[in-house]
Design an enzyme around this catalytic site. Sequence first.
Site, PDB file in Angstrom:
ATOM      1  N   HIS A   1      12.387  -3.731  11.238  1.00  0.00           N
ATOM      2  CA  HIS A   1      11.456  -3.160  10.267  1.00  0.00           C
ATOM      3  C   HIS A   1      11.901  -1.830   9.683  1.00  0.00           C
ATOM      4  CE1 HIS A   1       6.870  -3.202   9.245  1.00  0.00           C
ATOM      5  NE2 HIS A   1       7.579  -2.730   8.249  1.00  0.00           N
TER       6      HIS A   1
ATOM      7  N   GLY B   1       4.271  -0.503  -7.153  1.00  0.00           N
ATOM      8  CA  GLY B   1       4.105   0.891  -6.761  1.00  0.00           C
ATOM      9  C   GLY B   1       3.944   1.841  -7.938  1.00  0.00           C
TER      10      GLY B   1
ATOM     11  N   TYR C   1       1.221  -4.953  11.153  1.00  0.00           N
ATOM     12  CA  TYR C   1       0.216  -4.960  10.095  1.00  0.00           C
ATOM     13  C   TYR C   1      -1.167  -5.150  10.685  1.00  0.00           C
ATOM     14  CZ  TYR C   1       4.070  -5.415   6.738  1.00  0.00           C
ATOM     15  OH  TYR C   1       5.202  -5.226   5.997  1.00  0.00           O
TER      16      TYR C   1
ATOM     17  N   PRO D   1       6.218  -3.886  -5.172  1.00  0.00           N
ATOM     18  CA  PRO D   1       6.725  -4.049  -6.538  1.00  0.00           C
ATOM     19  C   PRO D   1       5.820  -3.461  -7.606  1.00  0.00           C
ATOM     20  CG  PRO D   1       5.819  -6.127  -5.728  1.00  0.00           C
ATOM     21  CD  PRO D   1       5.856  -5.184  -4.566  1.00  0.00           C
TER      22      PRO D   1
END
Length: 295
Positions: free
Chosen positions: A135, A218, A61, A216
């Site tokens: 990941h 999206g 990130y 969540p």
Amino acid sequence: MSERNRNTRPTRRLGEWSVHPVGTGAMTLTQVPGWDEARAIRTVHAAVDAGVTLFDTADVYGPAAGCGVNESMLAKALACYPGSAEHVIVSTKGGHLRPGDQTWETDGRPEHLRRACEDSLRRLGLETVPLYFHHRPDPKVPYAESMGGLRDLHDAGLIRHAGISNADPEQIRLAHSVLGDALIAVENQFSPGFRSSEPELEVCEELGLAFLAWGPFGGMREAKGLGERYGAFEAIARERGVSPHRVVLAWQLHTSPALIPIPGASRPESVRDSAAAAELSLTAEEFERLERTAK
């Protein structure tokens, strides 16, 4: 927040831990244009104040190709929290790469996961990662080989528990067979506009694994005020006097006891609103209304 008040809140099971039903996805704290470190730290502190106990980050990130920036920022924010943050659980991830040109690559080799985990430990200032995720599956590496790499990290004491992300049902079962009780969570995308992970959620319920829902919200920005899919969420939000985002999270929590949404946030106001979804109980009629439009 006192221990007594913290213990009166609703919780979800994440392996050996009882956690706040809504976690915080840390990616958007730094992976936004012109991110503000001071605001990011205030946001982390607001989340802890609101009862959040799970923060999810990853070595990849950014911003951009800034490997480890998010992990380092999260560690700094928790270290300067004015109260105790010992109850906070940090999960991070390895096996995804950003070479610097806005593209994403994967490396699921055990030797890479070992280096990535050791680097994450250094940035987070930890001796053991509480929860470490693979990941994303690497098509160049057999999935069982990557899971063996996670097992090695667990056996070496570098990680306390393991998780997998962006996995399908077959991969979840394979990971469970390799990792056994070390595997406690699956992190996949899930939202009213993205429900194709429901088979994975069902496998998690069957195996007793937590399902961490990334993304969540999206599709909400594009659909705001438009179409039927989010119309019911907006209507119930108006009726309840809360944000549509809070209703989305309450719907997710109602969907499955295994589900722990991890919405991102970049402002204290957003993270407080998300955490408050744990206190929003939907009626059976409201849930059915949402189900009919979110299919």
